[in-house]
Design a protein around this motif. Sequence first.
Motif, PDB file in Angstrom:
ATOM      1  N   VAL A  76       0.867  -1.176   0.000  1.00  0.00           N
ATOM      2  CA  VAL A  76       0.000   0.000   0.000  1.00  0.00           C
ATOM      3  C   VAL A  76       0.904   1.226   0.000  1.00  0.00           C
ATOM      4  O   VAL A  76       1.714   1.400   0.900  1.00  0.00           O
ATOM      5  CB  VAL A  76      -0.924   0.009   1.232  1.00  0.00           C
ATOM      6  N   ARG A  77       0.768   2.026  -1.035  1.00  0.00           N
ATOM      7  CA  ARG A  77       1.591   3.234  -1.165  1.00  0.00           C
ATOM      8  C   ARG A  77       0.681   4.446  -1.268  1.00  0.00           C
ATOM      9  O   ARG A  77       0.413   4.944  -2.356  1.00  0.00           O
ATOM     10  CB  ARG A  77       2.480   3.127  -2.392  1.00  0.00           C
ATOM     11  N   ARG A  78       0.199   4.855  -0.116  1.00  0.00           N
ATOM     12  CA  ARG A  78      -0.669   6.034  -0.060  1.00  0.00           C
ATOM     13  C   ARG A  78      -0.044   7.034   0.891  1.00  0.00           C
ATOM     14  O   ARG A  78       0.589   6.652   1.875  1.00  0.00           O
ATOM     15  CB  ARG A  78      -2.059   5.629   0.428  1.00  0.00           C
ATOM     16  N   ALA A  89      -2.041   6.986   8.815  1.00  0.00           N
ATOM     17  CA  ALA A  89      -1.384   6.226   7.751  1.00  0.00           C
ATOM     18  C   ALA A  89      -2.356   5.190   7.191  1.00  0.00           C
ATOM     19  O   ALA A  89      -2.759   4.269   7.903  1.00  0.00           O
ATOM     20  CB  ALA A  89      -0.133   5.537   8.290  1.00  0.00           C
ATOM     21  N   PRO A  90      -2.759   5.331   5.921  1.00  0.00           N
ATOM     22  CA  PRO A  90      -3.637   4.325   5.306  1.00  0.00           C
ATOM     23  C   PRO A  90      -2.930   2.972   5.211  1.00  0.00           C
ATOM     24  O   PRO A  90      -1.772   2.892   4.813  1.00  0.00           O
ATOM     25  CB  PRO A  90      -3.912   4.876   3.909  1.00  0.00           C
ATOM     26  N   LEU A  91      -3.632   1.909   5.579  1.00  0.00           N
ATOM     27  CA  LEU A  91      -3.071   0.560   5.532  1.00  0.00           C
ATOM     28  C   LEU A  91      -3.765  -0.320   4.503  1.00  0.00           C
ATOM     29  O   LEU A  91      -3.453  -1.508   4.396  1.00  0.00           O
ATOM     30  CB  LEU A  91      -3.162  -0.102   6.912  1.00  0.00           C
ATOM     31  N   ALA A  92      -4.706   0.247   3.765  1.00  0.00           N
ATOM     32  CA  ALA A  92      -5.425  -0.501   2.728  1.00  0.00           C
ATOM     33  C   ALA A  92      -5.413   0.327   1.447  1.00  0.00           C
ATOM     34  O   ALA A  92      -5.332   1.555   1.497  1.00  0.00           O
ATOM     35  CB  ALA A  92      -6.861  -0.770   3.174  1.00  0.00           C
ATOM     36  N   PRO A  93      -5.491  -0.332   0.295  1.00  0.00           N
ATOM     37  CA  PRO A  93      -5.484   0.409  -0.973  1.00  0.00           C
ATOM     38  C   PRO A  93      -6.698   1.315  -1.110  1.00  0.00           C
ATOM     39  O   PRO A  93      -7.741   1.076  -0.499  1.00  0.00           O
ATOM     40  CB  PRO A  93      -5.529  -0.694  -2.038  1.00  0.00           C
TER      41      PRO A  93
END
Length: 185
Positions: A76-78, A89-93
């Motif tokens: 996941v690269r957000r 911090a987003p941990l899902a797409p």
Amino acid sequence: MNRELDLVGARLRAARHARSLTLKQAAQQAGMSASTLSRLESGKRQASLELLVPLTRLLGIRIDDLVQRESPDPRVRRPVIQRDGLTIAPLAPEGSAIHTYKIVYPPVDTLPELRTHEGYEWLYVLSGRLRLRLGEQDLVLTRGEAAEFDTHVPHAMSAAGERPAQVLSIFNDEGVRMHTHIAES
């Protein structure tokens, strides 16, 4: 040779094993010799529609299942969101059915304003201590504790004490909007 075609045999074998069929049983039921099926599974024989159609019907799979694309990069690269002193911090797409975040709550002097919104929230304390005000309840959750609540109940969270609290949070769509939306100036 195309990497996807190289995987057809292994996927056939896995589907056959999932049905608990021996090589001989599957070959007989699909109308081919056991050696032909063995060569297909080992990649020593080129797969043709004439061979694949009866096999996929027997195994209850689609031809597409045999040539599926490789899995995309799972990382996941957000970007991390900074909002009201929180680090989110987003941990899902993007567009995931489950909205999961790691949120760092800094120590504060005053608990944020109580809010309500549609849905439910689930959280798990990774480190530190989290103050959770939920209606009339004023709780302190410590590392390893979890909570789940209806977000129609007025609620607010902050770190309890001198250190930040790191929390895993799972929200529904409305919870994501409430927690991650950056107000327009």
